[in-house]
Write an enzyme that holds these catalytic residues in place. Structure first.
Site, PDB file in Angstrom:
ATOM      1  N   GLU A  44       0.828  -1.248   0.020  1.00  0.00           N
ATOM      2  CA  GLU A  44      -0.148   0.163  -0.069  1.00  0.00           C
ATOM      3  C   GLU A  44       0.788   1.305   0.108  1.00  0.00           C
ATOM      4  OE1 GLU A  44      -3.693   1.882   2.730  1.00  0.00           O
ATOM      5  OE2 GLU A  44      -2.038   0.542   3.708  1.00  0.00           O
ATOM      6  N   LYS A 110      -9.612   2.941  -1.958  1.00  0.00           N
ATOM      7  CA  LYS A 110      -9.822   1.798  -0.555  1.00  0.00           C
ATOM      8  C   LYS A 110     -11.289   2.383  -0.119  1.00  0.00           C
ATOM      9  CE  LYS A 110      -7.370   1.355   3.532  1.00  0.00           C
ATOM     10  NZ  LYS A 110      -6.096   1.998   4.368  1.00  0.00           N
ATOM     11  N   CYS A 144      -5.379  -3.223   2.739  1.00  0.00           N
ATOM     12  CA  CYS A 144      -5.087  -3.087   4.231  1.00  0.00           C
ATOM     13  C   CYS A 144      -6.104  -2.896   5.205  1.00  0.00           C
ATOM     14  CB  CYS A 144      -4.360  -1.692   4.347  1.00  0.00           C
ATOM     15  SG  CYS A 144      -3.371  -1.776   5.969  1.00  0.00           S
TER      16      CYS A 144
END
Length: 262
Positions: A44, A110, A144
């Site tokens: 990331e 995200k 994540c």
């Protein structure tokens, strides 16, 4: 269709808010690989580390990092995936880019911004999942904190590989280890988690623990903990098909829909 997929897991330290140096470092690492590779997976925010200083380091989709990813993909005849900070329409995104060898880009913003670190105050959340069709494989790439939310990753589209790119700190690494394995088992898919190592400018320590699991939760890699490492893992499509046909667990999954903005 390709029955096997060779994935390069790049567990790396990151230079804080220094896109140029990080690209140089990753170029050297990628050039050190001598085996044929189908997909390179980077962490990331691989050009900056997990920073909230988006104003200073954000790029556009026409910027240097996107161009670099395209060059790497073309030169090595491989796909490459990782997330970067993107400025678009006056908003910042923690955006995952999946770059195909021919330069085609697919993107995922995200969905679950990390509120504990104030990510939601800087970055706009995405609203849609992404399924990439690549060499006959269906790949679902996420970022994540998404790992903590199983509904978002639920395998309703019969993907073969689930990928998480991360900056997941050492203090909560047990959750990372546990949830990666759980996502593989519950979705009957390969699960690939790529995390960084090292210390960032906020004094957060990262211990890696990058890992690859098969559809029944067996770990396939032997990546060293806490150190930079490159691991080449071969995924086999017949493994997915055999266990799904034999066990049929996905046939019994609950039916539900997620509201997504188109």
């Amino acid at each position: 269709m390709q029955n096997q997929l060779n994935i390069a897991v790049m567990q790396s330290n990151l230079v804080w808010e220094n896109p140029e140096q990080n690209k140089i470092n990753f170029t050297q690492k990628i050039e050190s690989i001598s085996e044929p590779i189908d997909l390179i997976v980077l962490p990331e925010m691989f050009t900056t580390g997990f920073t909230m200083n988006a104003v200073e380091v954000a790029e556009t989709m026409n910027g240097k990092t996107v161009s670099w990813m395209r060059r790497i993909a073309s030169k090595n005849n491989t796909a490459i995936v990782g997330s970067v900070i993107i400025l678009e329409n006056n908003m910042f995104y923690n955006r995952l880019l999946f770059v195909h060898p021919n330069g085609t880009i697919e993107q995922y913003d995200k969905r679950h911004t990390f509120t504990l670190a104030g990510e939601h105050k800087t970055y706009s959340a995405g609203t849609n999942t992404l399924i990439v069709n690549y060499n006959g494989w269906k790949i679902c790439p996420l970022i994540c904190y998404d790992l903590r939310f199983p509904v978002w990753a639920r395998n309703t589209k019969n993907y073969d590989v689930l990928i998480y790119v991360a900056n997941w700190p050492k203090v909560r690494i047990d959750a990372w280890d546990t949830l990666l394995k759980a996502r593989a088992i519950e979705n009957m898919s390969y699960c690939v988690g790529v995390n960084r190592v090292g210390l960032d400018a906020n004094n957060h320590e990262y211990s890696g623990h990058s890992a690859v699991y098969d559809v029944i939760g067996n770990r396939l890699d032997s990546i060293a903990l806490g150190k930079e490492a490159i691991a080449i893992i071969t995924l086999d499509k017949s493994h997915v098909e055999t266990y799904r046909n034999k066990l049929g667990f996905l046939n019994d999954r609950d039916e539900f829909t997620l509201k997504q903005t188109q």
